[in-house]
Write a protein that holds these residues in place. Structure first.
Motif, short mmCIF file in Angstrom:
data_model
loop_
_atom_site.label_atom_id
_atom_site.label_comp_id
_atom_site.label_asym_id
_atom_site.label_seq_id
_atom_site.Cartn_x
_atom_site.Cartn_y
_atom_site.Cartn_z
N ARG A 22 0.85 -1.20 0.00
CA ARG A 22 0.00 0.00 0.00
C ARG A 22 0.89 1.24 0.00
O ARG A 22 0.57 2.23 0.66
N SER A 23 1.97 1.17 -0.72
CA SER A 23 2.96 2.25 -0.65
C SER A 23 2.39 3.58 -1.13
O SER A 23 2.89 4.63 -0.79
N ARG A 24 1.32 3.51 -1.91
CA ARG A 24 0.77 4.76 -2.41
C ARG A 24 0.32 5.67 -1.27
O ARG A 24 0.25 6.90 -1.43
N LEU A 27 2.18 8.84 -0.55
CA LEU A 27 2.28 9.94 -1.52
C LEU A 27 2.18 11.33 -0.89
O LEU A 27 2.98 12.22 -1.22
N CYS A 49 8.48 11.45 -6.95
CA CYS A 49 7.44 10.67 -6.24
C CYS A 49 6.95 9.52 -7.11
O CYS A 49 6.74 8.40 -6.62
N LEU A 53 7.38 5.46 -6.08
CA LEU A 53 6.16 4.72 -5.78
C LEU A 53 5.69 3.84 -6.93
O LEU A 53 4.69 3.13 -6.82
N LEU A 55 4.43 4.92 -9.73
CA LEU A 55 3.24 5.50 -10.36
C LEU A 55 3.68 6.26 -11.60
O LEU A 55 4.88 6.39 -11.86
N GLN A 59 -0.55 10.55 -12.43
CA GLN A 59 -1.19 10.15 -11.17
C GLN A 59 -0.71 11.02 -10.01
O GLN A 59 -1.50 11.44 -9.16
N VAL A 60 0.58 11.30 -9.99
CA VAL A 60 1.13 12.12 -8.92
C VAL A 60 0.67 13.57 -9.09
O VAL A 60 0.26 14.22 -8.12
N GLY B 192 -3.55 7.88 -0.66
CA GLY B 192 -2.67 8.55 -1.62
C GLY B 192 -3.38 9.07 -2.86
O GLY B 192 -2.74 9.26 -3.90
#
Lengths: 346, 438
Positions: A22-24, A27, A49, A53, A55, A59-60, B192
């Motif tokens: 669940r590293s997101r 963020l 970022c 992650l 991504l 998305q970021v 996130g």
């Protein structure tokens, strides 16, 4: 630009706070982190970022642009936020903002030419009992007036650090962003800085002065075990008067009640998968090891969120039907509808 | 300033706030000396189901605004389901007028940490998060320090106090979005994503954080738990009213002599609160006030004796909310106040649903026109019509809340609107602000 090794190390620490897959969740702190190095969230920060992650930059970027505290242009050493929401506003906050803006010659989210101060008007800063307030890098100056605010920004521009009314001594916005990323304040004794202001203690002082305390508190009161008699059913919200009397409602309930019932269902609210339909299982609590196994099982069962979708919106079924659709489109047994759609596409 | 009468002073119930008077209560050693972590030791000897029952028996209701029964919420968590459970504390205090959670976390952070551990044990969660408003750096600093101290002393981590119970607690700073105080938006933000509310059902009790069973509670709710564990449900119910039990921190701001935090028995009235606060500021007479932040319909001087508990305020046509009592006088303009609140809702609307995104955008423009002396009588119908299309049709409570000041100020202060429209009142805004408006 390349980020420092220290930032990379901190990024690893941040990611380690959250469950492995669940590293997101890391963020938001990571965006505070890149802001601590560059003073704002730059395209390079977004890329950083995204990279750590796994991504993509879109998305970021979508997240970074949503939140007020992520600045999209370089900021000064000090972010001066003046509350102009209703309460501070009527108590004089608007004049404070207007005066400071004119004095510094900058508007909302603009930075002075010397790179010292970024000004912004803020919405409620949750210190209404101290209003009107302004914050410098989010630490409070209470009960300010236009002259006092000008004195604060003057001192900041002259290289001084005025002492906030509460909270810790000032640091730069970049240093503050490290704390926002979830790291302890590294300054010696800064956690101890600041004493509660009088408004915070007012009710307590009054009680103390008149010898008022809450009676009957016995810390040894036993916790009843579950053979005890069942409790009364919880209270249901009483109907409220309508504030929109001219609208014909689908039922006799006021719109507030109808909205409240949808937002905050109680056990009796009918809903197909209402959580209330399940009763807690009586029995022993799971041993910690079971709980960890359960966490692992749960994590395995719930795939992490995909592109732009909150976790739990499983896209599996959708993908499966898409696969089936394309398979059948390829197959010779394709239905006329699919065939004609294919033709249309061609 | 006159001294409040003894019967009014008796409404003060310093429970959650009482440690604030000890300057070092944020440090573990002082906290422990003041009964700290005694509730945790007691709770860990009890069965988790009994703790849920205890909280149900106490009648504790959520302190974040909606007043949902806390024990019932905990009971919704399915047990033995093989999924991890989570506890998330909503510390994203941002409702205009509300300022009770930040002092609590600044001056008594361990009481929140202790409450988190007990609540997590009760719902069988091994991970908990405190989602704290980003701007609240002074509170976050103390809270992070408290969490570090609790880990070092064995109150957090593996095998807490030899009970076999494990818990990890993370303090997660937000980034300046009011909408993240809405529980499902908070969960999305914590995962996130952009903080936008989720469709319900499914509810967080079954599909919350990472689609697992999750309890989301306000700071004041969780910080109440250690006291209930120690003093018992019956003691808790000696305060407050039958259906709204316990003490509540009332945050008084505005045109009163001594604004501040007053922890009182639920059901206290505004008349009593103003008396405690030393009366109105000299030269000011009460005109309108919010019982619980800007999302709760305004009340007037006619409502001075309304009991400020969930039922009493609802019966008066408003909502108890966060008990953020903002007090305005005859020198304040309800039309301008409402306009400023709407600027806030317009800024903070997440943009997910059309009624809230567009409704607030346009209502702000109508208000600017009225306040610049360019309003028409039709504008008032437009405002009410817009509110009808937002209330109950917006995706979450933010949109509903935005209509509260509009409809209530039109209900009580229509004459003020007409005075701007018919030119009896000097415009508050210059016509310059109308550039581009239709």
């Amino acid at each position: 630009m390349g980020f420092s090794d220290e930032t990379r190390e901190r990024a690893r620490e941040i990611i380690a706070r959250y469950p492995a897959d669940r590293s997101r969740s890391a963020l938001l702190p990571l965006l505070h982190l890149v802001q601590s190095e560059e003073g704002y969230v730059s395209p390079a920060g977004v890329e950083f970022c995204a990279e750590v992650l796994g991504l993509n930059k879109a998305q970021v970027g979508a997240v970074a642009t949503f939140y007020t505290m992520y600045k999209r242009r370089p900021t000064g050493d000090y972010l001066v936020s003046v509350c102009t929401n209703t309460m501070c506003n009527v108590l004089g906050g608007q004049e404070v903002y207007d005066t400071v803006a004119e004095y510094l010659g900058v508007g909302h989210e603009e930075t002075t030419a010397d790179g010292k101060i970024t000004l912004e008007h803020a919405e409620c800063l949750a210190a209404c009992d101290y209003g009107p307030v302004l914050t410098v890098n989010y630490d409070f100056f209470d009960g300010v007036d236009p002259a006092g605010a000008v004195k604060i920004v003057d001192e900041l521009r002259a290289g001084g650090r005025p002492t906030p009314s509460r909270g810790a001594r000032l640091c730069t916005l970049r240093e503050m962003s490290v704390q926002l990323a979830g790291f302890a304040d590294s300054r010696e004794g800064a956690v101890a800085d600041g004493v509660p202001g009088e408004p915070t203690l007012r009710g307590l002082r009054l009680a103390e002065q008149h010898g008022i305390s809450v009676p009957g508190f016995d810390p040894n009161t036993p916790i009843r075990s579950k053979d005890a008699p069942a409790p009364a059913t919880p209270a249901k919200a009483a109907p409220t008067g309508s504030t929109a009397p001219d609208v014909k409602a689908p039922d006799a309930k006021s719109p507030e009640v109808r909205a409240a019932e949808t937002r905050q269902p109680d056990a009796k609210t009918p809903a197909p998968d209402s959580p209330g339909t399940r009763v807690p299982v009586d029995g022993t609590a799971p041993a910690p090891r079971d709980a960890q196994a359960a966490e692992a099982a749960g994590v395995a069962e719930n795939a992490p969120a995909g592109d732009g979708k909150p976790a739990g919106d499983s896209s599996e079924a959708q993908e499966r039907s898409l696969d089936e659709a394309s398979a059948s489109a390829r197959s010779e047994l394709a239905s006329p509808a699919v065939a004609s759609e294919k033709e249309a596409q061609q | 300033m006159t001294t409040p009468r003894p019967e009014t002073l008796a409404k003060l119930t310093p429970v959650l706030t009482k440690r604030w008077l000890s300057p070092d209560a944020w440090q573990l050693r002082t906290y422990e000396r003041l009964d700290g972590y005694a509730a945790l030791r007691k709770a860990l000897k009890a069965h988790p189901d009994d703790l849920i029952q205890l909280v149900k028996d106490s009648g504790l209701r959520g302190r974040g605004g909606a007043g949902f029964p806390t024990g019932l919420k905990w009971g919704f968590i399915p047990q033995g389901d093989g999924k991890p459970h989570y506890l998330v504390v909503n510390a994203d205090e941002g409702e205009p007028g509300t300022c009770k959670d930040l002092p609590l976390m600044t001056h008594d952070p361990h009481s929140l940490v202790e409450g988190v551990i007990i609540a997590s044990y009760a719902i069988r969660a091994n991970r908990a998060y405190i989602y704290i408003r980003g701007e609240a750096v002074h509170a976050a600093r103390r809270l992070r320090h408290a969490v570090d101290e609790a880990y070092a002393r064995g109150y957090l981590g593996r095998n807490i106090l030899g009970s076999g119970f494990d818990l990890d607690l993370v303090v997660h700073s937000g980034a300046g979005a009011y909408i993240c105080g809405e529980e499902t938006a908070l969960l999305d933000s914590l995962e996130g994503f952009r903080g936008q509310p989720r469709l319900r059902p499914p509810f967080p009790a079954t599909h919350g954080l990472y689609a697992c069973p999750t309890v989301v509670n306000n700071v004041g709710t969780i910080a109440s738990v250690p006291y209930i564990v120690l003093g018992g449900a019956d003691w808790w119910k000696t305060m407050g009213t039958e259906k709204s039990s316990g003490p509540m921190i009332y945050s008084l701001s505005g045109r009163i002599a001594n604004p501040g935090q007053y922890e009182c028995s639920m059901g206290v009235t505004l008349r009593e609160l103003i008396e405690l606060a030393g009366g109105m500021k000299p030269g000011h007479n009460l005109r309108f006030w919010t019982p619980g932040g800007s999302s709760t319909p305004l009340l007037t001087a006619d409502h001075l004796d309304v009991p400020l508990d969930f039922e009493g305020v609802a019966a008066a046509g408003s909502i108890l909310g966060t008990t953020a009592t903002q007090i305005f006088s005859d020198q304040d303009c309800p039309v301008y106040a409402t306009y400023r609140w709407l600027e806030f809702y317009h800024h903070e609307s997440c943009g997910k649903c059309t009624p809230c995104r567009e409704g607030n955008y346009w209502m702000v423009r109508v208000y600017r026109r009225i306040l610049a002396g360019q309003g028409t009588h039709e504008d008032l119908d437009t405002l009410l019509d817009t509110c009808d299309n937002v209330l109950g049709r917006a995706f979450c409570g933010l949109g509903d809340g935005a209509t509260s000041p509009v409809t209530s100020s039109l209900k009580y202060f229509k004459q003020d609107y007409l005075d701007y429209i018919e030119g009896r009142k000097t415009p508050r805004l210059s016509e310059k602000t109308l550039v581009g408006a239709h």
